[in-house]
Design an enzyme around this catalytic site. Structure first.
Site, short mmCIF file in Angstrom:
data_model
loop_
_atom_site.label_atom_id
_atom_site.label_comp_id
_atom_site.label_asym_id
_atom_site.label_seq_id
_atom_site.Cartn_x
_atom_site.Cartn_y
_atom_site.Cartn_z
N ASP A 93 0.85 -1.18 0.00
CA ASP A 93 0.00 0.00 0.00
C ASP A 93 0.89 1.24 0.00
OD1 ASP A 93 -1.70 2.04 0.46
OD2 ASP A 93 -2.43 1.34 2.40
N HIS A 177 -2.20 13.17 -22.36
CA HIS A 177 -1.61 12.29 -23.37
C HIS A 177 -1.76 12.84 -24.79
CE1 HIS A 177 -5.67 10.53 -23.86
NE2 HIS A 177 -5.25 10.11 -25.02
N LYS A 181 0.92 13.08 -28.68
CA LYS A 181 0.57 12.65 -30.04
C LYS A 181 1.40 13.42 -31.05
CE LYS A 181 -4.23 11.51 -28.86
NZ LYS A 181 -4.46 10.09 -29.05
N GLU A 215 -15.65 10.28 -30.53
CA GLU A 215 -15.30 8.89 -30.29
C GLU A 215 -16.51 8.01 -30.57
OE1 GLU A 215 -12.78 8.27 -26.59
OE2 GLU A 215 -13.95 10.03 -26.09
N ASP A 234 -13.93 15.70 -18.53
CA ASP A 234 -13.12 14.56 -18.99
C ASP A 234 -12.30 14.92 -20.23
OD1 ASP A 234 -12.31 11.77 -19.06
OD2 ASP A 234 -13.63 11.56 -20.81
N HIS A 239 -7.67 17.91 -22.84
CA HIS A 239 -7.25 17.69 -24.24
C HIS A 239 -7.67 18.81 -25.18
CE1 HIS A 239 -6.48 13.92 -22.48
NE2 HIS A 239 -7.65 13.35 -22.69
N LYS A 337 -19.11 11.08 -26.96
CA LYS A 337 -18.99 9.62 -27.03
C LYS A 337 -20.11 9.13 -27.94
CE LYS A 337 -16.18 9.04 -23.25
NZ LYS A 337 -14.79 8.72 -23.57
C1 BG6 Z 1 -9.15 10.14 -21.97
C2 BG6 Z 1 -10.58 10.24 -21.54
O1 BG6 Z 1 -8.37 11.14 -21.35
O2 BG6 Z 1 -9.06 10.30 -23.38
C3 BG6 Z 1 -11.42 9.19 -22.24
O3 BG6 Z 1 -10.67 10.05 -20.13
C4 BG6 Z 1 -11.24 9.27 -23.73
O4 BG6 Z 1 -12.79 9.32 -21.90
C5 BG6 Z 1 -9.74 9.29 -24.11
O5 BG6 Z 1 -11.86 8.14 -24.32
C6 BG6 Z 1 -9.55 9.59 -25.58
O6 BG6 Z 1 -8.22 9.42 -25.92
P1 BG6 Z 1 -7.77 9.12 -27.42
O7 BG6 Z 1 -6.28 9.14 -27.38
O8 BG6 Z 1 -8.34 7.77 -27.78
O9 BG6 Z 1 -8.36 10.19 -28.26
#
Ligand code: BG6
Length: 491
Positions: A93, A177, A181, A215, A234, A239, A337
């Protein structure tokens, strides 16, 4: 097989908290393997998995091998021998000093560890404190945090404060993230390595900007997290605002992390805040009902969640940037989504020519120039230009809009080439201590400040999500939002 890096200043170990979890399996462990294959990991670099699951080192190694095999990539025996030799595992932990102390013998002799927290953000503060108390946060150590950094300005401040007590800002790497890219980084090259665009990159020439992150997948069993955040927190807070910053920022003096991040913060500070009265016309929330996506029946968010909820799975906004460059140029952002296709795209729509010289024959042919930057699933940049339709036609010249295309995939990736995982780039940067592509504290807090304003305006105006069928481009209000200013989404 590429040879490992010998650079003495690199991090010398990585502790992966949440090593048996989803993020580690899908992204972090495969990325580390690929980095090793390409010779990016230092010679004696060690990788310590940490999680509550009771596993021996050998069981963890076997687990990692399975994860890599499941990606159906060919595992090189030589690389695997080297990579598996780096792996270690500590069950425990990590939120307590005692738990963190368990790591100590495994990190003996390593002076520059990096800690990757692939765990619930609710545990970040505790893990950081435990590392500090256990004496595991030496001057050259680094900590990597995934989003979400808080749920609003207040909670993000608390989190940043808590982690900041143990690691100073230079050593905190907040991952978005999207910044890993290739095409997102390419935006910097496109804007600042070409003289062509920069003189046009302003309200004199650009009519509006669209940013779409669509998505096909639904929320599924991620709802316990998602239901608390929704699409605004989210996707938009991080992003999409990051993409907007790269499009809108002023040229930084250099690629130094401070220069780049200072410019992004200025953009975030210039975002116009919503008021209760304009939020209705400038934003729309949606939630998917059942429908069909890519020929497959898809369930509603409500049935995935198990009960009705007011969380949005789609959001579209008109964003105005109140500064000299962008005054009067709306940015239309939408993300959702269960859309008809996966698409991450930025559209720079230029203004039409001020006057057509082509007369009646071509009056309907003229289309304003457009720069379309596709980030996913294809990596393409296309500039549409007007062209003369070949041949002879009665009554004057006919015109046609044609794309000037740069397909990154076919240009750079030969047969058998692999698209890098965004985390590979980001992990290399943490290894080298370069935080240009990571989100600084003031950036994350400015983004939350603006997002809080949107959420508050929604609450004050009582704006609830409108239904849209899975497989559609969102509720009708999303079209009305852009059409209100006589523009249209590029679909
Ligand atoms: C994440 C979100 O940060 O990014 C997700 O929490 C989302 O909900 C994802 O699906 C999308 O990432 P990518 O790289 O597939 O566009």
């Amino acid at each position: 097989m590429a040879q490992p890096s010998q650079d003495a200043k690199l991090a010398d170990a990585l502790v992966l908290f949440g090593a048996t979890g989803d993020l580690s399996r899908r992204m972090v462990l495969p990325s580390l393997y690929f980095l090793d294959a390409d010779g990016h990991l230092p010679v004696d670099f060690k990788i310590v998995g940490s999680a509550r699951t009771a596993l021996s080192r050998d069981e963890f190694v076997a687990e990692v091998k399975k994860i890599l095999e499941a990606r159906s990539e060919r595992i090189d025996d030589g690389v695997w021998a080297r990579f598996s030799g780096r792996l270690d595992y500590v069950a425990g932990d990590a939120t307590t000093k005692e738990g963190a102390m368990e790591l100590k013998p495994h990190l003996k002799g390593f002076e520059r560890p990096m800690y990757f927290l692939a765990i619930s953000p609710s545990l970040y503060a505790k893990v950081a404190a435990a590392l500090g108390e256990a004496g595991l946060a030496p001057e050259d150590s680094r900590i990597v945090l995934e989003k979400p950094i808080g749920r609003d300005l207040e909670t993000s401040r608390q989190l940043n404060e808590a982690v900041g007590k143990v690691f100073n800002e230079e050593r905190i790497f907040r991952i978005d993230h999207y910044l890993g890219k290739e095409t997102v980084q390419n935006l910097i090259a496109l804007r600042f390595a070409n003289t062509l665009f920069e003189p046009l990159w302003n309200n004199l020439t650009i009519d509006h900007v669209q940013i779409t992150v669509a998505e096909t997948e639904g929320v599924g069993d991620r709802w316990p997290y998602y239901d608390e955040y929704g699409a605004l927190r989210d996707m938009l807070q991080n992003h999409m605002l990051q993409l907007l910053c790269f499009v809108a920022m002023e040229p930084p003096a250099d690629m130094d992390p401070r220069s780049v991040r200072n410019e992004k913060v200025k953009v975030l500070r210039s975002l116009r805040r919503y008021t209760r009265s304009d939020v209705q016309a400038s934003s729309i929330r949606g939630q998917y009902t059942k429908g069909v996506v890519a020929g497959q029946e898809a369930s509603s968010y409500e049935s995935e969640r198990g009960k009705p909820t007011t969380t949005e799975t789609f959001v579209a906004l008109r964003v105005d940037i109140d500064n000299w460059r962008w005054a009067g140029v709306p940015f239309f952002l939408r993300t959702g989504k269960r859309m008809p296709e996966k698409r991450t795209q930025i559209v720079i729509q230029f203004k039409p020519v001020p006057h057509s010289i082509f007369g009646n024959s071509a009056k309907d042919d003229l289309v304003a120039n457009r720069l379309v930057i596709d980030l996913q699933p294809q990596e393409d940049i296309a500039l549409t230009l007007m062209n003369k339709l070949p041949g002879v036609s009665k009554g004057g010249m006919r015109l046609q809009s044609m794309p000037l295309s740069l397909s990154l995939l076919s240009t750079y990736e030969g047969p058998g080439a692999r698209r890098r995982i965004a985390y590979e780039r980001l992990l290399i940067d943490v290894l080298h201590g370069d935080n240009t592509l990571f989100v600084r504290r003031d950036e994350v807090e400015e983004a939350w400040r603006w997002i809080d304003g949107v959420a508050d305006a929604w609450a004050e105006a009582g704006l609830t999500p409108k239904p849209y069928a899975a497989g559609s481009w969102g509720p009708p209000g999303a079209f009305a939002l852009i059409e209100r200013s006589e523009r249209a989404w590029l679909d």
